[in-house]
Design an enzyme around this catalytic site. Structure first.
Site, PDB file in Angstrom:
ATOM      1  N   GLU A  56       1.050  -1.162  -0.094  1.00 43.30           N
ATOM      2  CA  GLU A  56      -0.056  -0.099  -0.004  1.00 43.30           C
ATOM      3  C   GLU A  56       0.956   1.184   0.153  1.00 43.30           C
ATOM      4  O   GLU A  56       0.603   2.426  -0.768  1.00 43.30           O
ATOM      5  CB  GLU A  56      -1.019   0.126   1.200  1.00 43.30           C
ATOM      6  CG  GLU A  56      -1.880  -1.072   1.384  1.00 43.30           C
ATOM      7  CD  GLU A  56      -1.512  -2.231   2.164  1.00 43.30           C
ATOM      8  OE1 GLU A  56      -2.261  -2.837   2.695  1.00 43.30           O
ATOM      9  OE2 GLU A  56      -0.118  -2.523   1.802  1.00 43.30           O
ATOM     10  N   ALA A 166      16.147 -43.622  -8.541  1.00 44.81           N
ATOM     11  CA  ALA A 166      17.326 -43.842  -8.967  1.00 44.81           C
ATOM     12  C   ALA A 166      17.369 -45.470  -9.443  1.00 44.81           C
ATOM     13  O   ALA A 166      16.454 -46.047  -8.983  1.00 44.81           O
ATOM     14  CB  ALA A 166      18.300 -43.627  -7.852  1.00 44.81           C
ATOM     15  N   GLY A 300      14.952 -36.606   0.471  1.00 46.27           N
ATOM     16  CA  GLY A 300      14.612 -37.815  -0.348  1.00 46.27           C
ATOM     17  C   GLY A 300      13.507 -38.609   0.215  1.00 46.27           C
ATOM     18  O   GLY A 300      12.605 -38.221   0.965  1.00 46.27           O
TER      19      GLY A 300
END
Length: 371
Positions: A56, A166, A300
């Site tokens: 503002e 993986a 992970g």
């Protein structure tokens, strides 16, 4: 007077301006503001990096004397408390605006309706709730921290089509393509912090920074590391004085490791443990106490499972590559324990995007009491 289509159009602009500040304003909300007369924009602003000046204030500075009699569109209730800057509600009153349209009431008890009340007491027409649903989403991190004391947590997964991160030998670079990885860097830019587990820190030696986008501001880099196993020769430690590193650890973390990380410039946050692992709910509260509103978890699998099991994942961002690695590959999410199907966390799809050869799915957590 009510909220009309024109109001929604201007509020959409205010919200888009506010989003420019995401990841840069914590612990303050990333607010947007537009000052309008008729079809003319007199001033616009968004919360500056570091949380001030407020939206503002910046918009009113642009509008100047022209703000008198104008309408201000603000994506969150103007603050009503004195902090490092005076209240924005006072600034709007002093500027002589005739009407203020806001998207949401601020749940912060220092403001919580007081900003709207001050404006009305000054004879300013106030409308609340314009594009409130979108504002709830934009301000979700600030709202979560204010209401629950913890940041909004988004979990990013990048996996094969069968959910593997993986191969059986541990090879993971790269399952998704360069376009997806670039998108991840852009997503980091809208976050206060990036979070990984110690396993990821050990296996990948990540930097967790924003690269190749021309962005200088970096998110806080956090490792969930009960015993402070993250290597002292890691890239995170070597760069800790340049880009903030926070380590969330347990009470039994070795003193010599604590001293070494502190000497490198890292911030250490001691958290409770349960069953030899960090109490992730306590960790989330500690991050909230430090002012964080938006945290981006990048793995992970064990940390992802822990956050999901604890009900701490608010959003999912899943990048899926067009290959399958089979059952011997490492799963993107570790074991979640035994439960009935109805008890596992559910998410609803909010967006899908093709990113190069990969697909990105965006999901929001479904509230347990949702029907």
């Amino acid at each position: 007077m009510g909220i009309g289509e024109g109001d929604r159009r201007w509020m959409a602009l205010a919200l888009s301006l506010g989003r420019r500040g995401l990841g840069q304003t914590w612990p303050n909300p990333a607010v947007g503001c537009v000052i309008v007369t008729g079809d003319t924009v007199l001033g616009r602003g968004w919360t500056a990096p570091g949380g001030r000046p407020h939206a503002e204030t910046r918009a009113l500075a642009q509008a100047g004397e022209a703000a008198r009699g104008a309408t201000a569109y603000v994506s969150l209730e103007p603050c009503a408390h004195h902090g490092q800057t005076p209240p924005c509600s006072d600034a709007l009153i002093a500027a002589g605006v005739a009407r203020v349209v806001t998207a949401l009431q601020d749940p912060d008890p220092r403001t919580a309706g007081k900003g709207h009340a001050a404006l009305r007491a000054a004879g300013i027409a106030v409308e609340v709730g314009c594009l409130g649903e979108q504002a709830e989403r934009d301000h979700a991190g600030f709202l979560r921290r204010t209401r629950e004391g913890r940041p909004l947590i988004s979990l990013k997964l990048a996996s094969s089509i069968d959910g593997r991160i993986a191969t059986a030998s541990g090879e993971s670079r790269w399952i998704t393509g360069p376009a997806a990885r670039r998108q991840v860097h852009a997503m980091r830019a809208a976050q206060d912090a990036v979070l990984v587990g110690s396993g990821t820190a050990l296996a990948d030696d990540p930097m967790l920074d924003i690269r190749d986008l021309g962005i200088s501001r970096q998110p806080v880099r956090i490792v969930c590391d009960t015993r402070l196993r993250t290597p002292l020769e890691s890239r995170l430690r070597r760069s800790a004085r340049d880009i903030p590193v926070w380590l969330c650890h347990g009470p039994n973390a070795p003193e010599d490791r604590r001293a070494a990380w502190q000497k490198a410039g890292a911030v250490l946050l001691e958290c409770r443990t349960t069953g030899g692992h960090l109490d992730l709910g306590d960790m989330a509260q500690r991050l909230g106490e430090r002012g964080l509103t938006r945290v981006f978890c990048e793995g992970g699998g064990g940390l992802a499972a822990g956050l999901l099991a604890a009900g701490l994942v608010d959003r999912l961002a899943g990048f899926t590559a067009g290959l399958a690695l089979g059952g011997t590959g490492f799963p993107s999410i570790g074991p979640l324990g035994q439960a009935a199907l109805a008890d596992y966390p559910r998410f609803r799809l909010t967006g899908t995007q093709v990113i190069g050869p990969d697909v990105l799915h965006l999901w929001d957590r479904v509230s347990p009491d949702a029907t």
